[in-house]
Motif scaffolding. Structure first.
Motif, PDB file in Angstrom:
ATOM      1  N   SER A  95     -13.556-112.592 -35.870  1.00  0.00           N
ATOM      2  CA  SER A  95     -12.474-112.109 -36.713  1.00  0.00           C
ATOM      3  C   SER A  95     -11.355-113.143 -36.708  1.00  0.00           C
ATOM      4  O   SER A  95     -11.621-114.343 -36.773  1.00  0.00           O
ATOM      5  CB  SER A  95     -11.999-110.737 -36.211  1.00  0.00           C
ATOM      6  OG  SER A  95     -11.029-110.187 -37.078  1.00  0.00           O
ATOM      7  N   LYS A 124     -10.332-108.638 -42.787  1.00  0.00           N
ATOM      8  CA  LYS A 124     -10.843-108.736 -41.423  1.00  0.00           C
ATOM      9  C   LYS A 124     -10.675-107.397 -40.685  1.00  0.00           C
ATOM     10  O   LYS A 124     -11.557-106.982 -39.931  1.00  0.00           O
ATOM     11  CB  LYS A 124     -10.136-109.862 -40.657  1.00  0.00           C
ATOM     12  CG  LYS A 124     -10.559-111.251 -41.089  1.00  0.00           C
ATOM     13  CD  LYS A 124     -12.022-111.494 -40.741  1.00  0.00           C
ATOM     14  CE  LYS A 124     -12.417-112.944 -40.885  1.00  0.00           C
ATOM     15  NZ  LYS A 124     -13.802-113.190 -40.454  1.00  0.00           N
ATOM     16  N   GLU A 128     -13.714-105.234 -39.180  1.00  0.00           N
ATOM     17  CA  GLU A 128     -13.712-104.815 -37.773  1.00  0.00           C
ATOM     18  C   GLU A 128     -13.924-103.307 -37.654  1.00  0.00           C
ATOM     19  O   GLU A 128     -14.701-102.847 -36.813  1.00  0.00           O
ATOM     20  CB  GLU A 128     -12.377-105.173 -37.105  1.00  0.00           C
ATOM     21  CG  GLU A 128     -12.221-106.621 -36.747  1.00  0.00           C
ATOM     22  CD  GLU A 128     -10.973-106.857 -35.904  1.00  0.00           C
ATOM     23  OE1 GLU A 128     -10.455-105.899 -35.281  1.00  0.00           O
ATOM     24  OE2 GLU A 128     -10.521-108.017 -35.851  1.00  0.00           O
TER      25      GLU A 128
END
Length: 196
Positions: A95, A124, A128
């Protein structure tokens, strides 16, 4: 076959039997994850997901969609492929520190709130969250790495432009000469993958 992957690959190949996936024809599986669900040849023990559209300074009107397509939809397409071939035991996702949305800070921990507002950071964060849920459902051990600026040979983006300028004799004074930037060498990510 991207900036980070091309640095990590030779180092990972020393310790692991590696299958690569990416847009470049140099990959074992060449396709665009943003639009395709790959057919994977096998079930993997570890998946290192370093594919993505990275932050660049210029902005286009389609920037948010591009970040979403590559970073979020690409992640979903990879997970769909893993569901079909067999889920891995471990998943490592590369990430970015951008998810914290901090202009400055020292020793930011994993517990810090994800407040990134730039489309890159948002994509991102979304990836996640998707991976956290997907890995929990499938019993996969997930490690999310959030490095700062990644440095290495021939970097892309602003760092690459600065290095090329320095090589041509230009001096860059950033922030009245007091600006500091955290960086991590791409090669050091391999050591993190090894211990996760």
């Amino acid at each position: 076959s991207g900036f980070v992957g091309s640095i990590l690959l030779p180092l990972l190949c020393k310790e692991y039997d590696v299958t690569t996936l990416g847009r470049g024809m140099v990959n074992d599986i060449a396709l665009d994850l943003a639009v395709d669900v790959p057919t994977l040849p096998d079930c993997f023990d570890i998946v290192l997901h370093a594919a993505g559209k990275t932050y660049v300074r210029h902005r286009s009107k389609n920037e948010w969609q591009e970040f979403y397509d590559v970073n979020v939809q690409g992640t979903k397409n990879l997970c769909r492929a893993l569901e079909l071939s067999g889920v891995p035991g471990r998943f490592v996702y590369l990430s970015s520190v951008a998810v914290y949305g901090c202009v400055e800070g020292e020793e930011i921990t994993e517990d810090a709130h994800l407040k990134g507002t730039h489309p890159y950071a948002q994509s991102k964060i979304m990836a996640e969250r998707y991976l956290s849920e997907w890995c929990a459902v499938h019993g996969v051990a997930l490690t999310i790495l959030r490095p700062a600026l990644i440095a290495g040979p021939d970097p892309a983006g602003n760092l690459g432009a600065m290095i090329r300028g320095l090589k041509r004799g230009f001096y860059f004074r950033v922030g009245n000469g007091v600006a500091r930037k955290s960086m991590v060498m791409a090669q050091d990510i391999v050591s993190l993958v090894r211990v996760t």
